[in-house]
Design an enzyme around this catalytic site. Sequence first.
Site, mmCIF file in Angstrom:
data_model
loop_
_atom_site.group_PDB
_atom_site.id
_atom_site.type_symbol
_atom_site.label_atom_id
_atom_site.label_comp_id
_atom_site.label_asym_id
_atom_site.label_seq_id
_atom_site.Cartn_x
_atom_site.Cartn_y
_atom_site.Cartn_z
ATOM 1 N N GLU A 6 11.874 3.378 -3.410
ATOM 2 C CA GLU A 6 13.124 2.613 -3.569
ATOM 3 C C GLU A 6 13.153 1.916 -4.931
ATOM 4 O OE1 GLU A 6 14.802 1.005 0.357
ATOM 5 O OE2 GLU A 6 12.631 0.869 0.608
ATOM 6 N N GLU A 20 9.648 4.812 5.802
ATOM 7 C CA GLU A 20 9.778 3.615 6.644
ATOM 8 C C GLU A 20 10.059 3.933 8.103
ATOM 9 O OE1 GLU A 20 11.080 3.973 3.614
ATOM 10 O OE2 GLU A 20 11.130 2.081 2.515
HETATM 11 C C1 LIG Z 1 12.274 -4.333 2.294
HETATM 12 C C2 LIG Z 1 11.204 -3.417 2.743
HETATM 13 C C3 LIG Z 1 11.083 -2.233 1.871
HETATM 14 C C4 LIG Z 1 10.275 -1.225 2.105
HETATM 15 C C5 LIG Z 1 9.496 -1.049 3.323
HETATM 16 C C6 LIG Z 1 8.257 -0.255 3.071
HETATM 17 O O1 LIG Z 1 7.959 0.132 1.973
HETATM 18 S S1 LIG Z 1 7.293 0.034 4.400
HETATM 19 C C7 LIG Z 1 5.892 0.883 3.708
HETATM 20 C C8 LIG Z 1 6.199 2.299 3.407
HETATM 21 N N1 LIG Z 1 5.021 2.963 2.964
HETATM 22 C C9 LIG Z 1 4.385 3.862 3.698
HETATM 23 O O2 LIG Z 1 4.783 4.211 4.767
HETATM 24 C C10 LIG Z 1 3.133 4.448 3.105
HETATM 25 C C11 LIG Z 1 1.963 4.197 4.003
HETATM 26 N N2 LIG Z 1 0.740 4.671 3.423
HETATM 27 C C12 LIG Z 1 0.401 5.967 3.409
HETATM 28 O O3 LIG Z 1 1.101 6.842 3.817
HETATM 29 C C13 LIG Z 1 -0.968 6.279 2.884
HETATM 30 O O4 LIG Z 1 -1.768 5.153 3.060
HETATM 31 C C14 LIG Z 1 -0.980 6.675 1.385
HETATM 32 C C15 LIG Z 1 -0.272 5.676 0.532
HETATM 33 C C16 LIG Z 1 -0.325 8.070 1.239
HETATM 34 C C17 LIG Z 1 -2.448 6.778 0.898
HETATM 35 O O5 LIG Z 1 -3.139 7.664 1.743
HETATM 36 P P1 LIG Z 1 -4.740 7.822 1.620
HETATM 37 O O6 LIG Z 1 -5.127 8.850 2.651
HETATM 38 O O7 LIG Z 1 -5.107 8.036 0.232
HETATM 39 O O8 LIG Z 1 -5.359 6.426 2.019
HETATM 40 P P2 LIG Z 1 -5.221 5.586 3.350
HETATM 41 O O9 LIG Z 1 -4.070 6.013 4.158
HETATM 42 O O10 LIG Z 1 -6.528 5.579 4.031
HETATM 43 O O11 LIG Z 1 -4.898 4.138 2.776
HETATM 44 C C18 LIG Z 1 -5.839 3.450 1.965
HETATM 45 C C19 LIG Z 1 -5.773 1.977 2.307
HETATM 46 O O12 LIG Z 1 -4.501 1.475 1.918
HETATM 47 C C20 LIG Z 1 -3.875 0.830 3.016
HETATM 48 N N3 LIG Z 1 -2.428 1.034 2.874
HETATM 49 C C21 LIG Z 1 -1.790 2.161 2.633
HETATM 50 N N4 LIG Z 1 -0.477 1.946 2.513
HETATM 51 C C22 LIG Z 1 -0.293 0.623 2.662
HETATM 52 C C23 LIG Z 1 0.843 -0.225 2.644
HETATM 53 N N5 LIG Z 1 2.075 0.254 2.404
HETATM 54 N N6 LIG Z 1 0.660 -1.523 2.875
HETATM 55 C C24 LIG Z 1 -0.569 -2.036 3.089
HETATM 56 N N7 LIG Z 1 -1.706 -1.289 3.131
HETATM 57 C C25 LIG Z 1 -1.545 0.035 2.910
HETATM 58 C C26 LIG Z 1 -4.450 1.539 4.225
HETATM 59 O O13 LIG Z 1 -4.328 0.769 5.381
HETATM 60 C C27 LIG Z 1 -5.890 1.707 3.794
HETATM 61 O O14 LIG Z 1 -6.500 0.447 3.933
HETATM 62 P P3 LIG Z 1 -7.948 0.309 4.508
HETATM 63 O O15 LIG Z 1 -8.225 -1.142 4.541
HETATM 64 O O16 LIG Z 1 -8.826 1.087 3.587
HETATM 65 O O17 LIG Z 1 -7.899 0.929 5.862
#
Ligand SMILES: CC/C=C\CC(=O)SCCNC(=O)CCNC(=O)[C@H](O)C(C)(C)COP(=O)(O)OP(=O)(O)OC[C@H]1O[C@@H](n2cnc3c(N)ncnc32)[C@H](O)[C@@H]1OP(=O)(O)O
Length: 730
Positions: free
Chosen positions: A108, A128
Amino acid sequence: MAALKHIVGSVAVITIRNPPVNALSPQVQVSLMEVLKDVTLDPSVKAIVLCGENGKFSGGADIRTFSKTDPKTDIKRMSLDDVNSVAERSRKPVVAAVEGVALGGGLELALACHYRIAHVKARVGLTEVLLGLLPGAGGTQRLPRLIGVPAALDMITTGKIVPAPVAVKLGIVDSVTEGSAVEEAIHLAQKVVGQPLESRRICSKPIQCPPNVDSLLNDAKVKLKKQFRGAESHQVCVEAIRAAVQLPFAEGIVKERELFLSLFNSDQAKACQYAFFAERSVAKWTTPSGANWKSASPQTIRTAAVIGLGTMGQGIAVSLAKAQIQVIAVEQDEQQLEKGSKAVTAILERETLKKQQFELAHKSDSFGSVTFTLDFNALKNADLVIEAVYENMALKKEIFQRLSSICKPGAFLCTNTSGLDIDEIASVTDRPHLVIGTHFFSPAHLMKLLEVVRGYHSSSTIISTVMNLSKVLNKVGVVVDNCPLFVGNRLLLPYINQAVFLLEDGRTPEEVDQVLEEFGYAMGPFRMSDLAGLDIGWRSRMEFGLTGPKLLPGAPVRQREGKRYSPLPDILCEEGRFGQKSGKGWYQYETVGGRNAARDPWVHNFLHEYRRAHAIKQKNVSQGEILEWCLYPLINEGFKVLEDGIASGPEDIDVIYNNGYGWPRHKGGPMFYASMIGLPRVLVKLEEFYKNNPDIPSLKPSNLLKALVKQGSPPLKEWRSQLGYPNSRL
Ligand SMILES: CC/C=C\CC(=O)SCCNC(=O)CCNC(=O)[C@H](O)C(C)(C)COP(=O)(O)OP(=O)(O)OC[C@H]1O[C@@H](n2cnc3c(N)ncnc32)[C@H](O)[C@@H]1OP(=O)(O)O
């Protein structure tokens, strides 16, 4: 500072910094806003580039902060939308350099920039909806203006992530580069300084609507309702897109915000976000003795073998080949080999076509080769072998004995079984520490779940290697302990039994399925059993002497060892009704292998006659009670699994159910669902059911459930601390 600035000539490069995925936490948003305002006011800065640290643009808003956010105050005070608005209104060109991922709020933000350059390996999506939300920072208003309503509708309502080459074709990004997206973005920024920006602001673009836009949106809602039964976010996303179609941009943003707030903090959003983090926590497996990624050395699998090319073996071979692993597929005779190889080749062709369509013209890595053979000696160089023959202990042991002598030292030996004893299989090999259970789900090339069943001797090397493999295969691996039926099927058994008892008591397959489907299951227990094949359970019951030739003479028809037993599924199988594969089961199908379940008068008549023959009185059971009657024993078994130390925590059970058993993700998983209903309610109902049905042991409340209720029902994340792993053998 969560957003760093450095100046390259007249270009300010703003870097989002919040490891590991540069999530847009409230602090990052504040920092971004400050830096953006700062550079827009700085006369020496002529253009701006936005990028993320460590090759990741942004994984979106920080999901961890959602539960701590008060939607009434915090979101209104400061929102990503304000940041986006400042970027979009800037009189200096703003270029997004998208590397790694731009997901959710990350995309976004990129959409609010005037230009977007992506690295060829980057991936973008508005994800989302999968978190029970909608893109609440202008995504539902900008994306349809940029790429048209149909494509935006598809992306926003499914949360689909697309690779950069597809994003270019769709018009989401302006160009892709194989080099540094940041360098390319700086170059572009310098080039476009002084050029008019109005046409680059998506908010100013008129929305191109297909003539039938209303029916397009309405049809999408109907389709999504069927695909994601009971889930709100998919429906609300459509309404936000409708706002984009009907309202000017500014009013659409207000509507989007209103709809976003209606989802934020809903039980469904909580459940989806719980499911997201549960998957991450389960991926960090640790055994009760403390073995985990850190202490293990996972091995890379380059060549894998599959033994047995039935439905499961075919799917496993395809899954491995799709992950660029070289596959050796072994069968026992020419006929089976030919049948299996044809099936594998056909699936691989379909998968290649899908991949090409999805990735469009982008050159992508090809699949691994599959070699078909009758020669067991071909396995001698395999790094890992997955045996996928049918569920017969004697046969499996014979195969593992042969593998011991043929396979190279250090080769990993896996058995694809849905419930047989891993230790008994391992005991006939020369390397029990390198033997493990890999329980795939059918169709194995599509289903996400892989139950990784550690045996008594399974080493941390094999656990980590197979967990690593699950990632490579794009699956969700969950480590569980070895016990009959493991975790998933152990919980499934009481659920199916309860459903069948309902038929004895007067309900029909259609009524029971409808209740579970309205709850959100993709398929009710009877449609699911027809799909899976009724003969599988029947063969296993024959093996255990519950029916068939091994059944002790004189056993009562509706009891086994004093426990309630329903012979209904056995009788269906004796009639040749195996489900879809035979064209009839609990339902009838248009053809053998047909998928459209239709009410079968034969089944209704048969049930009627059966009840009459056994003088069973019909019970009046409400829809709510059907649900509790089927789900609470499943949940109860989940608590017993935890008590026995078979799963490490409630998250493991929920991840298994969300990814392998059609449990609705917006209900989080059975254990999360229990925590939401309230454990006292589950306990009271189980006690009542058990009192009235003392011959059904699965209704007897588990000690862990009773203990948790006694302690005032602590939140689910505290249940793990109650578990002492009394039976863990690692
Ligand atoms: C007004 C509101 C506007 C917008 C709303 C949003 O944006 S909601 C969030 C939308 N984002 C997502 O849905 C993405 C979610 N994340 C992923 O799909 C994957 O994590 C990603 C980014 C593709 C990375 O994948 P990968 O396999 O490389 O790593 P992993 O999934 O294990 O993630 C690593 C650690 O990062 C933490 N994490 C990932 N995304 C977020 C996030 N958006 N917010 C907070 N934390 C996030 C994930 O939990 C892992 O943490 P850990 O402590 O190592 O378990």
